[in-house]
Design a protein around this motif. Structure first.
Motif, short mmCIF file in Angstrom:
data_model
loop_
_atom_site.label_atom_id
_atom_site.label_comp_id
_atom_site.label_asym_id
_atom_site.label_seq_id
_atom_site.Cartn_x
_atom_site.Cartn_y
_atom_site.Cartn_z
N MET A 1 0.85 -1.19 0.00
CA MET A 1 0.00 0.00 0.00
C MET A 1 0.88 1.24 0.00
SD MET A 1 -2.93 1.03 2.79
CE MET A 1 -3.67 -0.58 2.66
N LYS A 2 0.59 2.22 -0.83
CA LYS A 2 1.35 3.44 -0.86
C LYS A 2 1.26 4.17 0.48
CE LYS A 2 0.69 4.18 -5.82
NZ LYS A 2 0.15 5.10 -6.85
N LYS A 3 2.34 4.88 0.79
CA LYS A 3 2.42 5.53 2.09
C LYS A 3 1.24 6.46 2.35
CE LYS A 3 5.57 8.03 5.08
NZ LYS A 3 6.90 8.66 5.21
N LYS A 4 0.81 7.19 1.32
CA LYS A 4 -0.27 8.16 1.51
C LYS A 4 -1.58 7.50 1.93
CE LYS A 4 -2.40 9.96 -2.02
NZ LYS A 4 -2.76 10.64 -3.27
N TYR A 5 -1.70 6.17 1.72
CA TYR A 5 -2.93 5.49 2.07
C TYR A 5 -2.81 4.66 3.34
CZ TYR A 5 -4.56 6.84 -2.54
OH TYR A 5 -4.94 7.56 -3.64
N GLN A 6 -1.68 4.78 4.05
CA GLN A 6 -1.53 4.03 5.28
C GLN A 6 -2.49 4.54 6.35
OE1 GLN A 6 2.60 4.28 6.27
NE2 GLN A 6 3.18 2.60 4.92
N LYS A 7 -2.94 3.60 7.18
CA LYS A 7 -3.84 3.93 8.31
C LYS A 7 -5.13 4.59 7.84
CE LYS A 7 -2.78 3.69 12.27
NZ LYS A 7 -3.06 2.66 13.30
N ILE A 8 -5.71 4.06 6.78
CA ILE A 8 -7.01 4.53 6.30
C ILE A 8 -7.93 3.33 6.14
CG2 ILE A 8 -8.27 5.52 4.33
CD1 ILE A 8 -5.86 7.28 3.77
N GLY A 9 -9.16 3.48 6.52
CA GLY A 9 -10.17 2.47 6.28
C GLY A 9 -11.46 3.15 5.85
N ILE A 10 -12.29 2.43 5.13
CA ILE A 10 -13.62 2.95 4.77
C ILE A 10 -14.63 2.31 5.71
CG2 ILE A 10 -15.40 3.05 2.99
CD1 ILE A 10 -13.15 2.84 0.90
N GLY A 11 -15.41 3.13 6.37
CA GLY A 11 -16.45 2.63 7.25
C GLY A 11 -17.82 2.88 6.66
N ILE A 12 -18.69 1.89 6.74
CA ILE A 12 -20.06 2.01 6.22
C ILE A 12 -21.02 1.49 7.28
CG2 ILE A 12 -21.69 1.29 4.43
CD1 ILE A 12 -19.30 1.11 2.51
N ASP A 13 -22.01 2.30 7.60
CA ASP A 13 -22.97 1.99 8.67
C ASP A 13 -24.34 1.72 8.04
OD1 ASP A 13 -24.17 1.73 11.14
OD2 ASP A 13 -24.31 3.88 11.52
N VAL A 14 -24.81 0.49 8.16
CA VAL A 14 -26.11 0.10 7.59
C VAL A 14 -27.18 0.27 8.65
CG1 VAL A 14 -27.46 -1.77 6.58
CG2 VAL A 14 -25.01 -1.57 6.04
N GLY A 15 -28.15 1.15 8.38
CA GLY A 15 -29.25 1.37 9.30
C GLY A 15 -30.58 1.11 8.64
N GLY A 16 -31.64 1.16 9.43
CA GLY A 16 -32.96 0.89 8.91
C GLY A 16 -33.46 1.94 7.95
N SER A 17 -32.98 3.19 8.09
CA SER A 17 -33.45 4.27 7.22
C SER A 17 -32.40 4.76 6.25
CB SER A 17 -33.95 5.45 8.06
OG SER A 17 -32.90 5.97 8.87
N GLY A 18 -31.13 4.56 6.57
CA GLY A 18 -30.07 5.04 5.69
C GLY A 18 -28.80 4.22 5.81
N ILE A 19 -28.01 4.22 4.74
CA ILE A 19 -26.70 3.57 4.72
C ILE A 19 -25.69 4.68 4.50
CG2 ILE A 19 -25.26 1.85 3.57
CD1 ILE A 19 -27.88 0.48 2.70
N LYS A 20 -24.75 4.82 5.44
CA LYS A 20 -23.84 5.96 5.45
C LYS A 20 -22.40 5.47 5.45
CE LYS A 20 -25.74 6.86 9.37
NZ LYS A 20 -26.86 5.90 9.39
N GLY A 21 -21.53 6.19 4.75
CA GLY A 21 -20.14 5.77 4.73
C GLY A 21 -19.19 6.92 4.54
N ALA A 22 -17.93 6.70 4.96
CA ALA A 22 -16.87 7.70 4.79
C ALA A 22 -15.52 7.02 4.97
CB ALA A 22 -17.03 8.83 5.80
N PRO A 23 -14.48 7.55 4.32
CA PRO A 23 -13.12 7.09 4.62
C PRO A 23 -12.65 7.74 5.92
CG PRO A 23 -13.06 8.73 2.87
CD PRO A 23 -14.51 8.52 3.21
N VAL A 24 -11.89 6.99 6.71
CA VAL A 24 -11.53 7.43 8.05
C VAL A 24 -10.01 7.36 8.23
CG1 VAL A 24 -11.81 6.97 10.53
CG2 VAL A 24 -13.71 6.54 8.95
N SER A 25 -9.43 8.43 8.78
CA SER A 25 -8.04 8.37 9.22
C SER A 25 -8.00 7.62 10.53
CB SER A 25 -7.47 9.78 9.42
OG SER A 25 -6.26 9.70 10.17
N LEU A 26 -7.25 6.53 10.58
CA LEU A 26 -7.20 5.72 11.79
C LEU A 26 -6.08 6.16 12.73
CD1 LEU A 26 -8.17 2.41 10.06
CD2 LEU A 26 -9.62 3.99 11.33
N LYS A 27 -5.47 7.29 12.40
CA LYS A 27 -4.59 7.97 13.35
C LYS A 27 -5.40 8.92 14.23
CE LYS A 27 -0.45 7.86 10.42
NZ LYS A 27 0.56 8.70 9.71
N THR A 28 -6.45 9.51 13.65
CA THR A 28 -7.22 10.52 14.36
C THR A 28 -8.66 10.11 14.64
OG1 THR A 28 -7.97 11.58 12.32
CG2 THR A 28 -5.85 12.31 13.23
#
Length: 256
Positions: A1-28
């Protein structure tokens, strides 16, 4: 993985009314792009939900090696959904990790939604820096829970379903839904919550309780009325917790 993408994950939250997601810095624990939300379809079948999760994950234009974590409203046991309440019954017994990994063509880790929120609070929120046993409770229609010991999640605790000594299931006795439905005073509700918290103390001897859910914004009205050995503090991450916790767990799984 390239350095610029280290410690990043995409989180997606499935709910009854909406599905929401965002990329997250796992340092902060912060989002690094705008959150995307798509309404949950009425049928909520596995095929429909999988395509929406794929759409959200691809919208951020990140490499396929970036892991995706999915916060899902059901227990997840060895990658399988054993039961489902708020989505299509077609989800029962689905191998959800396998399904989403195949559809998204990238690493996917699925976690119960309460576990995801609790895990985020432990690493980036109210419990950051605390060791020992931490119980995170989300007070809503029911009572969701996450049980974490020294930073390690014990998944699918489902403490809201515990049978109390009074013969009642915990969430049927003192969820915020019960508080509203029975028009309890904050004093009456706090007394019920104290019974539950003390029973959890008897079972698990936690070092800290974290209270989440929408009504945690009003924690000053009821938390000071609850007498427990362990400290009780409000959750901090609010609506971002499920996304952040799912992204963190997915990243950690990808590093194994």
């Amino acid at each position: 993985m390239k350095k610029k993408y280290q410690k990043i994950g995409i989180g997606i939250d499935v709910g009854g009314s909406g599905i929401k997601g965002a990329p997250v810095s796992l340092k902060t624990g912060k989002f690094i792009d705008e959150r995307l939300r798509i309404p949950t379809p009425e049928n909520s079948t596995p095929a429909e939900i999988a395509q929406i999760i794929k759409e959200i994950s691809e919208s951020f234009d990140l490499p396929s090696e970036i892991p995706v974590g999915v916060s899902f409203p059901a227990p997840i046991v060895n990658g399988v959904v054993p039961m489902i309440a708020n989505l299509s019954q077609e989800w029962k017994d689905v191998r959800i990790n396998e399904l989403l990994t195949k559809v998204l063509k990238r690493p996917v880790t699925v976690i119960n939604d309460a576990d995801a929120a609790g895990y985020a609070e432990v690493h980036f929120g109210a419990a950051h820096g605390h060791n020992g046993t931490i119980i995170v409770l989300t007070l809503g229609t029911g009572i969701g829970s996450a049980l974490v010991r020294n930073g390690v999640l014990l998944p699918n605790s489902e403490l809201g379903h515990v049978l109390m000594p009074n013969g009642l299931v915990a969430e049927k006795w003192a969820s915020s839904g019960v508080f509203e439905r029975e028009e309890l005073s904050y004093e009456e509700w706090a007394q019920r919550l104290e019974e539950i918290f003390r029973y959890y103390e008897l079972l698990f001897s936690p070092d800290l309780f974290i209270v989440g859910g929408g009504i945690s914004k009003k924690y000053k009205k009821y938390v000071p009325l609850i007498d427990t050995r362990a400290q009780i503090v409000p959750a901090e991450l609010r609506n971002s917790a499920g996304i952040v916790g799912a992204a963190l767990l997915a990243y950690q799984e990808s590093e194994k």
